[in-house]
Design a protein around this motif. Structure first.
Motif, mmCIF file in Angstrom:
data_model
loop_
_atom_site.group_PDB
_atom_site.id
_atom_site.type_symbol
_atom_site.label_atom_id
_atom_site.label_comp_id
_atom_site.label_asym_id
_atom_site.label_seq_id
_atom_site.Cartn_x
_atom_site.Cartn_y
_atom_site.Cartn_z
ATOM 1 N N LYS A 203 0.332 25.923 56.444
ATOM 2 C CA LYS A 203 -0.851 25.334 57.090
ATOM 3 C C LYS A 203 -0.462 24.345 58.199
ATOM 4 O O LYS A 203 -1.321 23.833 58.902
ATOM 5 N N ALA A 204 0.834 24.073 58.319
ATOM 6 C CA ALA A 204 1.293 23.095 59.313
ATOM 7 C C ALA A 204 1.380 23.734 60.694
ATOM 8 O O ALA A 204 1.577 24.932 60.829
ATOM 9 N N ASP A 205 1.229 22.905 61.709
ATOM 10 C CA ASP A 205 1.394 23.372 63.078
ATOM 11 C C ASP A 205 2.878 23.657 63.324
ATOM 12 O O ASP A 205 3.740 22.849 63.001
ATOM 13 N N ALA A 206 3.169 24.820 63.901
ATOM 14 C CA ALA A 206 4.562 25.249 64.081
ATOM 15 C C ALA A 206 5.369 24.267 64.937
ATOM 16 O O ALA A 206 6.538 23.992 64.655
ATOM 17 N N SER A 207 4.745 23.718 65.977
ATOM 18 C CA SER A 207 5.470 22.790 66.854
ATOM 19 C C SER A 207 5.808 21.495 66.122
ATOM 20 O O SER A 207 6.879 20.910 66.323
ATOM 21 N N GLN A 208 4.906 21.033 65.244
ATOM 22 C CA GLN A 208 5.191 19.829 64.459
ATOM 23 C C GLN A 208 6.281 20.107 63.428
ATOM 24 O O GLN A 208 7.182 19.291 63.217
ATOM 25 N N LEU A 209 6.177 21.280 62.784
ATOM 26 C CA LEU A 209 7.167 21.657 61.779
ATOM 27 C C LEU A 209 8.559 21.739 62.390
ATOM 28 O O LEU A 209 9.555 21.354 61.779
ATOM 29 N N LEU A 210 8.618 22.241 63.620
ATOM 30 C CA LEU A 210 9.900 22.373 64.316
ATOM 31 C C LEU A 210 10.611 21.034 64.410
ATOM 32 O O LEU A 210 11.840 20.951 64.272
ATOM 33 N N ASN A 211 9.863 19.966 64.649
ATOM 34 C CA ASN A 211 10.453 18.635 64.760
ATOM 35 C C ASN A 211 11.181 18.217 63.491
ATOM 36 O O ASN A 211 12.156 17.466 63.524
ATOM 37 N N PHE A 212 10.693 18.717 62.332
ATOM 38 C CA PHE A 212 11.281 18.335 61.054
ATOM 39 C C PHE A 212 12.478 19.198 60.673
ATOM 40 O O PHE A 212 13.343 18.756 59.919
ATOM 41 N N ILE A 213 12.540 20.438 61.162
ATOM 42 C CA ILE A 213 13.563 21.346 60.654
ATOM 43 C C ILE A 213 14.600 21.785 61.692
ATOM 44 O O ILE A 213 15.604 22.392 61.326
ATOM 45 N N GLN A 214 14.395 21.471 62.975
ATOM 46 C CA GLN A 214 15.288 22.022 63.994
ATOM 47 C C GLN A 214 16.730 21.532 63.864
ATOM 48 O O GLN A 214 17.660 22.207 64.322
ATOM 49 N N ASP A 215 16.935 20.380 63.238
ATOM 50 C CA ASP A 215 18.297 19.870 63.082
ATOM 51 C C ASP A 215 18.906 20.226 61.725
ATOM 52 O O ASP A 215 20.027 19.814 61.413
ATOM 53 N N GLU A 216 18.156 20.983 60.912
ATOM 54 C CA GLU A 216 18.664 21.387 59.603
ATOM 55 C C GLU A 216 19.709 22.494 59.767
ATOM 56 O O GLU A 216 19.838 23.115 60.823
ATOM 57 N N HIS A 217 20.413 22.788 58.684
ATOM 58 C CA HIS A 217 21.379 23.879 58.682
ATOM 59 C C HIS A 217 20.640 25.197 58.928
ATOM 60 O O HIS A 217 19.506 25.375 58.461
ATOM 61 N N GLN B 122 20.803 28.019 57.563
ATOM 62 C CA GLN B 122 20.378 28.673 56.320
ATOM 63 C C GLN B 122 19.088 28.045 55.795
ATOM 64 O O GLN B 122 18.210 28.748 55.262
ATOM 65 N N THR B 123 18.963 26.731 55.947
ATOM 66 C CA THR B 123 17.740 26.046 55.521
ATOM 67 C C THR B 123 16.566 26.469 56.391
ATOM 68 O O THR B 123 15.464 26.728 55.898
ATOM 69 N N ILE B 124 16.788 26.556 57.701
ATOM 70 C CA ILE B 124 15.727 26.995 58.615
ATOM 71 C C ILE B 124 15.308 28.419 58.271
ATOM 72 O O ILE B 124 14.112 28.744 58.233
ATOM 73 N N ALA B 125 16.285 29.288 57.994
ATOM 74 C CA ALA B 125 15.991 30.683 57.643
ATOM 75 C C ALA B 125 15.178 30.766 56.357
ATOM 76 O O ALA B 125 14.238 31.564 56.250
ATOM 77 N N LEU B 126 15.530 29.936 55.381
ATOM 78 C CA LEU B 126 14.800 29.917 54.115
ATOM 79 C C LEU B 126 13.339 29.554 54.336
ATOM 80 O O LEU B 126 12.422 30.227 53.843
ATOM 81 N N ILE B 127 13.092 28.495 55.094
ATOM 82 C CA ILE B 127 11.722 28.044 55.363
ATOM 83 C C ILE B 127 10.970 29.100 56.170
ATOM 84 O O ILE B 127 9.815 29.433 55.860
ATOM 85 N N MET B 128 11.622 29.664 57.188
ATOM 86 C CA MET B 128 10.966 30.671 58.031
ATOM 87 C C MET B 128 10.555 31.899 57.242
ATOM 88 O O MET B 128 9.564 32.564 57.560
ATOM 89 N N SER B 129 11.317 32.217 56.179
ATOM 90 C CA SER B 129 11.017 33.397 55.373
ATOM 91 C C SER B 129 9.670 33.287 54.670
ATOM 92 O O SER B 129 9.085 34.294 54.276
#
Length: 338
Positions: free
Chosen positions: A116-130, A132-139
């Protein structure tokens, strides 16, 4: 209501009754979203279902409606919100029964709050993650959300993340729980956990079909170098024969110039009426009549031959798109060609 539910009928029996009640047209649309083994199991159950009373049909449809309603409310605001709304609609006892049935079997997907989160806002929280973590969330995101995030990542990370989504199979519940906890803290949201099968080639295909062409091309070129077999598997699934409906008339006519008449006749034997019409409308009357005649006189055709002929045409379409001779209409903001 649903007097028959938990004692007389199994889940597969109720699913069969629901499909029978919906009728063949709607049921066929549902079958498109099921796995092969699920279709076989349901088809067998439907065939073995001899007679159903009107009351049983009504009970099954009511139960299905109540579960759908509960899932919608849970997705909108969590278990507490769903319980409150269902109590108003169904009464306290029935609401608890429906919620109990959901939490016992269906459960709520992990990262539901993220969807339900806005993709651009979510990006700010996860873009610096590993990656594999980004892939997990994106799935767990919708294809459109995941596409926005993938497009916004640095080019040197895009292919890496896409590869990790495609090769992901099962993830430990503890890992999912920990990632959720961290993200929950960042976003200050409530979430319910579940152990799920995620990712895979189909997931990355959905995402790549939604991103802009430039991002898709960069990722595919990188994967072709690093993971050629994976790239080939993804490419085969990215554009299926039925997607020819995404082409305008001019593009279809350009494609047909490179297609052998014999391949076209075999490919159309296994195509739906809408695809057939799109093709025939872009052929001359004489050639269309000739192809129809070939289809009629060739008799039954093996599905393998149909799929091979359709794949030949798909390969031509992809080749023409790569050379910018045609444009496939897709999401994600393709560049305008003038």
């Amino acid at each position: 209501m649903a007097r028959y539910a938990d004692s007389s009928y199994t889940g597969i029996q109720k699913a069969a009754i629901l499909l029978i009640s919906l009728g063949p047209e709607k049921s066929s649309q549902i079958f498109k979203h099921l796995k092969e083994e699920e279709i076989e199991e349901l088809t067998l159950e439907i065939a073995n279902t001899k007679s159903i009373t009107t009351q049983v049909k009504d009970d099954v449809i009511n139960e299905f409606y109540e579960i759908c309603l509960a899932q919608q409310y849970i997705a909108e605001g969590g278990i507490g919100y769903a319980k409150e709304l269902l109590e108003g609609a169904l009464g306290p006892e029935k609401a608890m029964e429906v919620i109990g049935r959901l939490t016992a079997s269906l459960q709520v997907k992990p990262f539901e709050f993220v969807r339900k989160a806005d993709a651009s806002q979510l990006l700010n929280f996860i873009q610096d993650e590993h990656p594999q973590t980004i892939a997990l969330i994106m799935s767990y995101l919708s294809p459109s959300q995941a596409a926005q995030i993938l497009s916004a990542l640095a080019p040197d990370r895009q292919a890496d993340v896409a590869k990790r989504v495609a090769t992901m199979d099962r993830t430990s519940p503890d890992v999912i729980k920990e990632v959720e906890r961290v993200l929950e803290t960042k976003l200050s949201s409530l979430v319910n956990q579940e152990y799920n099968v995620i990712g895979g080639v189909d997931a990355v295909v959905e995402i790549l079909n939604t991103v802009d062409r430039g991002t898709e091309k960069h990722i595919m070129e990188t994967l072709e170098i690093e993971e050629p077999e994976l790239a080939d598997e993804i490419r085969k699934k990215m554009f299926v024969f039925e997607d020819i409906l995404l082409l305008d008339d001019r593009a279809i006519q350009r494609v047909l110039r490179d297609v052998e008449n014999s391949d076209l006749a075999i490919a159309l034997k296994g195509a739906n009426e809408q695809v057939q019409n799109a093709i025939f409308n872009n052929l001359s009357k004489r050639l269309a009549a000739m192809i129809r005649e070939d289809m009629e006189f060739m008799g039954p055709v093996r599905m393998k031959d149909v799929e091979e002929a359709q794949q030949k045409i798909v390969n031509i379409i992809r080749k023409l798109e790569d050379s910018a001779e045609i444009v496939i209409s897709r999401g994600g903001g393709d560049e305008i060609v003038v």
